[in-house]
Design an enzyme around this catalytic site. Structure first.
Site, PDB file in Angstrom:
ATOM      1  CE1 TYR B  42      17.588  30.915  14.355  1.00 31.13           C
ATOM      2  CE2 TYR B  42      19.082  32.783  14.349  1.00 31.13           C
ATOM      3  CZ  TYR B  42      18.190  31.962  15.012  1.00 31.13           C
ATOM      4  OH  TYR B  42      17.906  32.207  16.335  1.00 31.13           O
ATOM      5  CG  ASN B 141      14.557  15.066  25.949  1.00 33.20           C
ATOM      6  OD1 ASN B 141      15.061  15.244  27.052  1.00 33.20           O
ATOM      7  ND2 ASN B 141      15.105  14.332  25.000  1.00 33.20           N
ATOM      8  CG  ASP B 165       5.849   6.376  21.797  1.00 31.48           C
ATOM      9  OD1 ASP B 165       6.602   6.212  22.782  1.00 31.48           O
ATOM     10  OD2 ASP B 165       4.995   5.556  21.450  1.00 31.48           O
ATOM     11  NE  ARG B 166      11.807  10.643  22.788  1.00 34.49           N
ATOM     12  CZ  ARG B 166      12.336  11.846  22.556  1.00 34.49           C
ATOM     13  NH1 ARG B 166      13.636  11.998  22.512  1.00 34.49           N
ATOM     14  NH2 ARG B 166      11.572  12.893  22.363  1.00 34.49           N
ATOM     15  CE1 TYR B 233       9.330  26.266  23.202  1.00 35.34           C
ATOM     16  CE2 TYR B 233      11.536  26.027  22.301  1.00 35.34           C
ATOM     17  CZ  TYR B 233      10.472  25.511  22.999  1.00 35.34           C
ATOM     18  OH  TYR B 233      10.529  24.222  23.465  1.00 35.34           O
ATOM     19  N   GLY B 234       9.761  27.660  18.515  1.00 37.35           N
ATOM     20  CA  GLY B 234      10.457  26.774  17.587  1.00 37.35           C
ATOM     21  C   GLY B 234       9.459  26.039  16.717  1.00 37.35           C
ATOM     22  CG  MET B 236      12.358  21.151  16.934  1.00 37.51           C
ATOM     23  SD  MET B 236      12.858  20.178  18.392  1.00 37.51           S
ATOM     24  CE  MET B 236      11.599  18.962  18.531  1.00 37.51           C
ATOM     25  CG  PHE B 258      10.422  34.547  23.478  1.00 41.51           C
ATOM     26  CD1 PHE B 258      10.283  35.843  23.948  1.00 41.51           C
ATOM     27  CD2 PHE B 258      11.612  33.869  23.721  1.00 41.51           C
ATOM     28  CE1 PHE B 258      11.308  36.452  24.665  1.00 41.51           C
ATOM     29  CE2 PHE B 258      12.635  34.473  24.436  1.00 41.51           C
ATOM     30  CZ  PHE B 258      12.483  35.765  24.909  1.00 41.51           C
ATOM     31  CE  LYS B 318      22.199  22.485  24.532  1.00 40.82           C
ATOM     32  NZ  LYS B 318      21.583  23.144  23.377  1.00 40.82           N
TER      33      LYS B 318
END
Lengths: 323, 323
Positions: B42, B141, B165-166, B233-234, B236, B258, B318
């Site tokens: 980071y 999600n 998909d999951r 913003y990410g 993953m 952002f 979380k």
């Protein structure tokens, strides 16, 4: 399979009527986007049969009675893409033409409405550049690239110019420096250590201009200042632009595109803004601060050879058809 | 090789003095960026040894004599990243804390300062969105994704939500719709024909929110409206964002990033703007329009299990440390 037939033909001239303008074309360049339009890979697809060419300069022969902005003898250039400039004469609508001052050299006038305008807008509309700031660009030897070098130099903005390695690269570097380029480097040099020294001399660029895409664009991004902007106006490598996520999130760079045709359409209501740009560029031409790129003048009859020459790689001279 | 040792330790508490604020921490989540910070990937690298955790809620135990904005009993959340929230108590400086209203549920307060703030700003600062406009997002999600769904729904903005998909995808779709998602589709569905029908029902999105990168981001771009913006913003997927040159030039899309931490630093002089955002978000919480994501509450002593659980793929809950 589609086959594109390209030939020189006699066609009937439209009536001038009340609103038309009869123009004798004088000179028109062959740009890469003209070729793309013929190949059908450009987002503007005219109805066929069509007349090629999007840039050029002509002289008014006769105007309709209701025409007020132009008179016989005026020099004109297209106000928008798609006009079809590769012809000896035509009747155009008043709003499709912009008046050029009479003292601008023909070749400069013929090549003004796309590349120098693109360079001018990209240096004006995306970042507020002060004298001493720097701009990095690839395709520095392209029509846009050479205009960027000259317009930036006139404004006191430093340019870092990236070119592809080639046999005569030192000669090219010398030529771009003579136009006002502060630094000219090959893509290989940009990847290597020497650039660290470069940024001791000048500030990191706040603006990157990308006419190539692919790795070349990623490399420009790597040298861009925090919160800087990369404007893409071409994709000569035919590769997409790849952006590390961290450059977007943590370095806060912005990416956008520029297309002169769209800009002109978006600003067709704002004739003053268009005129101001043409006036500024003509002033630079008069002061010797903006020259046309190296041109090869070719009679219209030799259009086939000119088209072929324009499609060769590493072509440094722009083909200009003379009518 | 660097090895990160993570352990629970007793450390001395700083003096409150004139300006300090003694805070008893109540709850603090484990976010992916907390893990990245520990892994050293980071852009904020605290001096070691350091206390982990960037979000959380605490209660003021005692304030220094010169502290004016907070008093004993107030609930507080961090004003910036890097505070180190995974601890039972600490003495913080006044400007590092924001006051929370007392009626906000603890878990909502503990998870407010990163994800809902990110969602709020991305929906406010990049495009002017009117009720009926649409936004497309991947990672729907995620903590940010769920906040985007809820804040957009409260504003009458339609959301198109892309999820991987999951096994339990139908259950997930149902859950996101219950939060206010207008459409929930998998990445595969997005690539296929059905989406053509989708855009008969709602306008093409003017804003795309990208927390994934790679192919998923390119797919969002494909559905974006002319002149739309994609905010990243990410990342993953750990893949860069690939942008076709034509999307930049001819579709005129803009890409930017952002990072909430940077926004807070850029706006640290503008406390009113920060307060307005917190007030708006707290009002949504009170009206039941913004809930915290599914949480797994874990006593601080069980931090090792919580850290491990937070790093598993497809984790929907979380981890929240309770002190």
């Amino acid at each position: 399979m589609s086959v594109f037939c390209f030939s020189l033909k006699d066609i009937d001239l439209a009536e001038v009527g009340d609103f038309g303008i009869h123009v004798k074309m004088l000179a028109a360049p062959i740009n890469p986007s003209d070729i793309n339009m013929i190949q059908g890979t450009y987002p503007i697809l005219p109805d066929l049969p069509a007349v090629g060419g999007n840039e050029g300069v002509g002289q008014v022969v006769k105007t309709g009675r209701s025409v007020t902005s132009l008179k016989t003898g005026d020099l004109v250039i297209p106000a928008d893409a798609g006009l079809g400039t590769w012809r000896t004469e035509a009747v155009f609508a008043e709003e499709t033409l912009l008046k050029m001052p009479p003292d601008i050299p023909l070749v400069c006038a013929a090549t003004l409405s796309v590349n120098p305008c693109t360079a001018y807008r990209m240096l004006s509309d995306f970042e507020i550049l002060k004298p001493g700031d720097s701009v990095i660009q690839n395709a520095a030897n392209s029509g846009v690239g050479q205009a960027v070098i000259q317009i930036a130099a006139a404004k006191g903005i430093k340019t870092i110019n990236v070119v592809r390695d080639r046999p005569n690269v030192l000669e090219l570097m010398h030529r771009l420096k003579s136009l006002g380029a502060d630094h000219v480097i090959t893509e290989d040099m940009l990847r290597k250590l020497e650039t660290k020294d470069l940024f001791k001399k000048i500030p990191k660029p706040v603006l990157a201009l990308n006419g190539v895409g692919g790795k070349s664009a990623t490399e420009l991004l790597r040298h861009l200042q925090h919160k800087g902007t990369m404007v893409t106006y071409g994709g000569m490598s035919k590769q997409p632009v790849t952006v590390p996520v961290s450059a977007l999130i943590f370095k806060d760079v912005k990416l956008c595109g520029f297309w002169m045709t769209q800009w002109k359409r978006d600003h067709s209501w704002n004739k003053e803004k268009v005129k101001d740009m043409i006036t500024d560029l003509c002033n630079l031409i008069r002061m010797g601060q903006l020259t046309s790129p190296a041109c090869q003048e070719v009679p219209l009859a030799d259009y086939q050879a000119a088209l072929e020459a324009s499609m060769k790689p590493y072509v440094s001279a722009k083909q200009i058809l003379l009518m």
